[in-house]
Design a protein around this motif. Structure first.
Motif, PDB file in Angstrom:
ATOM      1  N   LYS A  57       7.875  10.596   6.252  1.00 26.33           N
ATOM      2  CA  LYS A  57       7.363   9.253   6.000  1.00 26.33           C
ATOM      3  C   LYS A  57       7.004   9.116   4.329  1.00 26.33           C
ATOM      4  N   VAL A  58       7.860   8.254   3.820  1.00 28.47           N
ATOM      5  CA  VAL A  58       7.712   8.045   2.445  1.00 28.47           C
ATOM      6  C   VAL A  58       6.682   6.731   2.213  1.00 28.47           C
ATOM      7  N   ILE A  59       5.489   7.126   1.411  1.00 27.52           N
ATOM      8  CA  ILE A  59       4.520   6.182   0.964  1.00 27.52           C
ATOM      9  C   ILE A  59       4.559   5.707  -0.280  1.00 27.52           C
ATOM     10  N   PHE A  60       4.528   4.457  -0.675  1.00 25.27           N
ATOM     11  CA  PHE A  60       4.420   4.139  -1.906  1.00 25.27           C
ATOM     12  C   PHE A  60       3.351   3.207  -2.300  1.00 25.27           C
ATOM     13  N   TYR A  61       2.682   3.622  -3.212  1.00 23.73           N
ATOM     14  CA  TYR A  61       1.299   2.987  -3.572  1.00 23.73           C
ATOM     15  C   TYR A  61       1.456   2.433  -5.143  1.00 23.73           C
ATOM     16  N   ILE A  65       6.330   2.976   3.903  1.00 23.16           N
ATOM     17  CA  ILE A  65       5.185   2.200   3.979  1.00 23.16           C
ATOM     18  C   ILE A  65       4.768   1.937   2.383  1.00 23.16           C
ATOM     19  N   LEU A  66       4.818   0.776   2.207  1.00 22.98           N
ATOM     20  CA  LEU A  66       4.146   0.188   0.973  1.00 22.98           C
ATOM     21  C   LEU A  66       2.558  -0.083   1.108  1.00 22.98           C
ATOM     22  N   VAL A 114       3.313   7.027  -6.495  1.00 18.41           N
ATOM     23  CA  VAL A 114       2.544   6.221  -6.919  1.00 18.41           C
ATOM     24  C   VAL A 114       3.193   5.528  -7.995  1.00 18.41           C
ATOM     25  N   LYS A 115       3.170   4.233  -8.501  1.00 23.64           N
ATOM     26  CA  LYS A 115       3.656   3.616  -9.755  1.00 23.64           C
ATOM     27  C   LYS A 115       2.470   3.101 -10.098  1.00 23.64           C
TER      28      LYS A 115
END
Length: 868
Positions: free
Chosen positions: A205-209, A281-282, A246-247
């Protein structure tokens, strides 16, 4: 940020010398900070399919951007340093100019250039004139006025941009809705698979914050500690099958992610939206990226830990609570949501209809064909905002507290503002925060425009310009020719492609726009207003350039004087303009004054500064407030006030003796009941001693209160007014004088005059009031003591409020007073004294003033200005 301002001198030279080069494209994204989003995908499309175009990209760090583009296989582009000499050359010569934000205030679009603004996102947070600092709209508004096309991907955004940047009715270009170039990649399923494979995501699962930066234009708010604390909690509690990326915003670059073994920075080899296509998931908060990610049909979680505080400082256009997203307000609940094992079914169909109705897998191709090949597509929709009406640009000044501002506001209240497009403009720095309310309360069809930047010119040009503006004798033909070129260009810099049919210099003083009025297009109707005797004004203050102002008169189509008495002196001194002098009497504004005078007295008096009032001989720290007058006879002034609504906060059951000890001489107040004590305490604690004493005088029927409203200036005659009142006070101690002066060069001198006066205990000097008419309405008589005036508008404002008027005999002011509506006296200190004595002995004139006659006359006169 840019200490070397050489670009300010270089660009004007290239603008003047270079011709537009066909098929040259300059692309700029976020002022050269990066190349991402719309501009990246457009550049990529042009690289691959438009070999006829020369491509240039502006970057603050050219080496870094060149390396990134080379890695992405984009090799046919030349990267130039933002604001360098090469940049200035291209900005002045490239046929196509593409931007996702704005060009700096010195930029001027040439006739054969095509400026395309592809707006960078769908707004949740307020923009333009809707933000707290309303002048921040300035350069974006200016850029939009120059843009040939403004492209968004939904009508929601288009409508907000048009409204918040004052485009409706006047913008000459095309508003365009179409596919979002950057969103096309989110619909590319093959790209998602390729990236996940290259990064070895497998089934994880790739989560991006992507947290939003907390701050505003020019103001950074550091939240690094809070973000780092959240990341540590997430790292310690994240499920093993999840990858967390994280960006961060550039202002958050100090956050070090190397301490984590399961939290990573976004891979630098990918553009943001490429990487976003691989995400499951964003996590964001209030970023517009939420609207773009709808297309992925993946889970969106809003981390809204500071929602209440954030929205207090930043207005929003939509209610995120109505969005079908999950919200978490603690890091614990956020982490729990991210670790949820069961899939969350999302349904964004309704939101996609609103926010991404035109998005298309081939969106970037469709947009490029539209821009560079004039090929339309059924997902491209053009809207023309220009309504075909004439546009009137009015130099308003900074809406300061003066008669010119009042006269302009009265004008807008009386004319038909739907007949034409009306735009008030002013230098961005001229409008102070305390005057925002006037701009924000302009009629619906009157827009405003804060002008950013300065007149363009080479270093030599700027020296010439400075000397020309400061020195009357610096005025040869060659100098005037050079100044003319600068101002013709500056008209284009300011108004872009707007069609300005009427250019009205309303203030009559500001030299920059007096010079500009001489260099507007020939088709523009040019009008200079004259509000006062300019020759007497110059003799007294030397506060304007005769060379510039009088030359503007000579080059205007009409010189609008606000009363007939100003004509003789103008015609005598400048005979060549006599046949172009027209009278446009000021609107008296009685309806507006009556309306705003009903505001509660406390709402305007509480924030007003007391510039000076003598309290040395007032023995009571707790002065007498005449409650019978305040509460029984003037209760309407309390009903919506903070004071009246605060009664419940007072503990009325306290012993009366306990209440009395708060003031040294409370027993002298003859208090009859506990409610009166509470009233007394609350009023005094809110208004303090001086304002409480002033109110007591106002509501005491035995005391007569004279008032004057005008800046601290020789013109207003305050010295002789104070001297005249001193004589009155010696004869009748039941008199008071209030002077309301918002600003002025003679403030210190005026305070000293009062200090030296034997009547100092009866004089109040008040600073600026946002609404002085509530006070004027309560006073017994207004006194006009001016040495000279263009009109003396406040005389008629007092008459509108049924406040008696005493005025010195100024022909310009008394021209309408035909039926003894006021006490008119000799224009001298003795005359002012006699007028106040006459009022005390005989009362004010009882004849009502008929406002309908001057109003109808002023309407006809104003309309005559628009006839060329």
């Amino acid at each position: 940020m840019y200490k070397n301002k050489s670009y300010l001198y270089q660009y004007p030279i290239y603008y003047r010398k270079l011709k537009v080069k066909q098929n040259v494209v300059l692309i700029e994204s976020t002022h050269g900070n990066n190349i991402s989003g719309h501009m990246y995908y457009i550049l990529k499309e042009l690289e691959n399919k438009y070999s006829n175009l020369q491509l240039f990209v502006a970057a603050k760090d050219p080496n870094q951007m060149q390396q990134f583009l080379t890695k992405k296989g984009i090799t046919r582009v030349t990267v130039i340093k933002h604001l360098s000499k090469d940049y200035c050359k291209l900005l002045a010569s490239a046929e196509y100019l593409l931007n996702d934000t704005t060009f700096y205030p010195f930029f001027i679009k040439k006739e054969n250039q095509r400026y395309i603004n592809i707006w960078h996102g769908t707004p949740l947070k307020t923009l333009g004139k809707d933000v707290e600092v309303i002048t921040d709209v300035a350069n974006v508004q200016r850029n939009f006025y120059m843009a040939d096309k403004i492209i968004t991907n939904n009508m929601y955004t288009q409508d907000i941009l048009a409204s918040s940047h004052n485009l409706n009715g006047v913008y000459q270009g095309k508003m365009v809705t179409g596919p979002s170039p950057r969103n096309s990649v989110l619909l590319n399923k093959n790209l998602r698979s390729d990236i996940r494979k290259k990064l070895d995501f497998g089934s994880k699962k790739v989560i991006f914050y992507m947290p939003t930066w907390r701050g505003s234009v020019g103001k950074v708010v550091s939240t690094n500690d809070e973000i780092l604390a959240d990341l540590r909690y997430i790292s310690n509690n994240l499920a093993s099958d999840s990858l967390f990326f994280v960006k961060l915003h550039p202002f958050q670059k100090d956050i070090d992610l190397t301490e984590f073994d399961n939290i990573y920075s976004m891979p630098s080899e990918y553009e943001l939206y490429e990487f976003l296509s691989s995400v499951d998931i964003l996590v964001t908060d209030y970023s517009s990226i939420m609207y773009d990610f709808l297309l992925a049909d993946k889970k969106i979680v809003l981390y809204t830990y500071d929602k209440e505080d954030y929205f207090k400082t930043r207005g929003v256009y939509d209610d995120i609570d109505k969005y079908p997203f999950i919200q978490s307000d603690t890091v614990e609940s956020l982490t729990s949501e991210l670790n949820r094992t069961s899939e969350t079914n999302v349904n964004y169909s309704e939101m996609k209809k609103k926010f991404s109705p035109f998005d298309h897998e081939d969106g970037v191709s469709i947009i490029c064909q539209y821009i560079f090949s004039n090929v339309n597509h059924n997902s491209i929709n053009e809207t023309q905002l220009y309504n075909g009406k004439e546009t009137v640009a009015i130099l308003s000044g900074g809406f300061w507290d003066n008669g010119i501002t009042t006269a302009l506001l009265n004008t807008f209240d009386n004319i038909d503002v739907t007949k034409r497009n009306y735009m008030v403009f002013f230098g961005r720095n001229k409008l102070k925060k305390e005057h925002y309310f006037r701009v924000q309360n302009l009629p619906e069809n009157v827009v405003f425009y804060p002008i950013p930047g300065t007149v363009n010119g080479s270093f030599f040009d700027r020296v010439i310009h400075s000397l020309y503006m400061k020195k009357e004798e610096f005025n040869t033909g060659w100098i005037k020719s050079r100044i003319a070129k600068m101002y013709k260009a500056d008209f284009k810099r300011i108004f872009g492609d707007l069609k300005i049919d009427h250019f009205i210099h309303y203030t009559g003083f500001e030299r920059k726009y007096a010079e500009m009025i001489q260099h507007t297009p020939e088709s523009t109707n040019r009008v200079m207003f004259v509000h006062t005797d300019m020759f007497q004004e110059y003799e007294a203050k030397q506060n304007f350039s005769k060379k510039v102002i009088f030359s503007a008169y000579k080059n205007s189509n009409k010189i609008a004087i606000v009363n007939d008495n100003l004509k003789a002196e103008l015609a005598k001194n400048i005979p060549s303009i006599e046949n172009r002098i027209v009278t446009v009497n000021n609107f008296l504004g009685e309806e507006r004054i009556l309306k705003i005078s009903n505001e509660n007295i406390f709402s305007t008096l509480i924030p007003t500064n007391i510039d000076y009032a003598y309290n040395g001989d007032i023995q009571d720290d707790f002065p007498h407030i005449n409650l019978p007058y305040l509460m029984a006879h003037k209760r309407e002034f309390f009903e919506s006030s903070e004071i009246y609504s605060s009664y419940n906060k007072i503990n009325i059951t306290k012993d009366i003796e306990e209440l009395k000890v708060i003031g040294k001489n409370a027993s002298a107040l003859n208090i009859e009941n506990k409610m009166n004590v509470a009233d007394q305490l609350l009023i005094t604690n809110t208004l303090f001693t001086t304002k409480s004493r002033l109110l007591d005088d106002l509501f005491n029927e035995e005391i007569k209160v004279f008032i004057n409203i005008g800046r601290y200036d020789y013109q207003k005659g305050h010295e002789r007014l104070i001297s005249a009142f001193e004589k009155v006070y010696k004869q009748n101690s039941n008199t008071r004088l209030i002077i309301v002066a918002p600003h002025g060069s003679l403030k210190k001198e005026t305070i000293q005059w009062v200090k030296d006066s034997e009547a100092k205990s009866a004089i109040f000097l008040l600073g600026r009031m946002s609404n002085p008419y509530t006070l004027l309405k309560l006073c017994d008589a207004f006194v006009l003591s001016s040495h000279y005036e263009g009109l003396g508008l406040v005389v008629y404002e007092a008459l509108a409020l049924d406040t008696s008027v005493i005025t010195v005999n100024l022909a310009e002011t008394i021209q309408y007073l035909q039926n003894e509506e006021a006490i008119i006296v000799e224009n001298s200190e003795e005359g002012i004294y006699n007028g106040m004595i006459e009022y005390l002995e005989k009362g004010g004139k009882s004849n009502k003033f008929d406002f309908s006659v001057p109003k109808n006359k002023s309407l006809l006169e104003f309309e005559s200005l628009m006839i060329q």
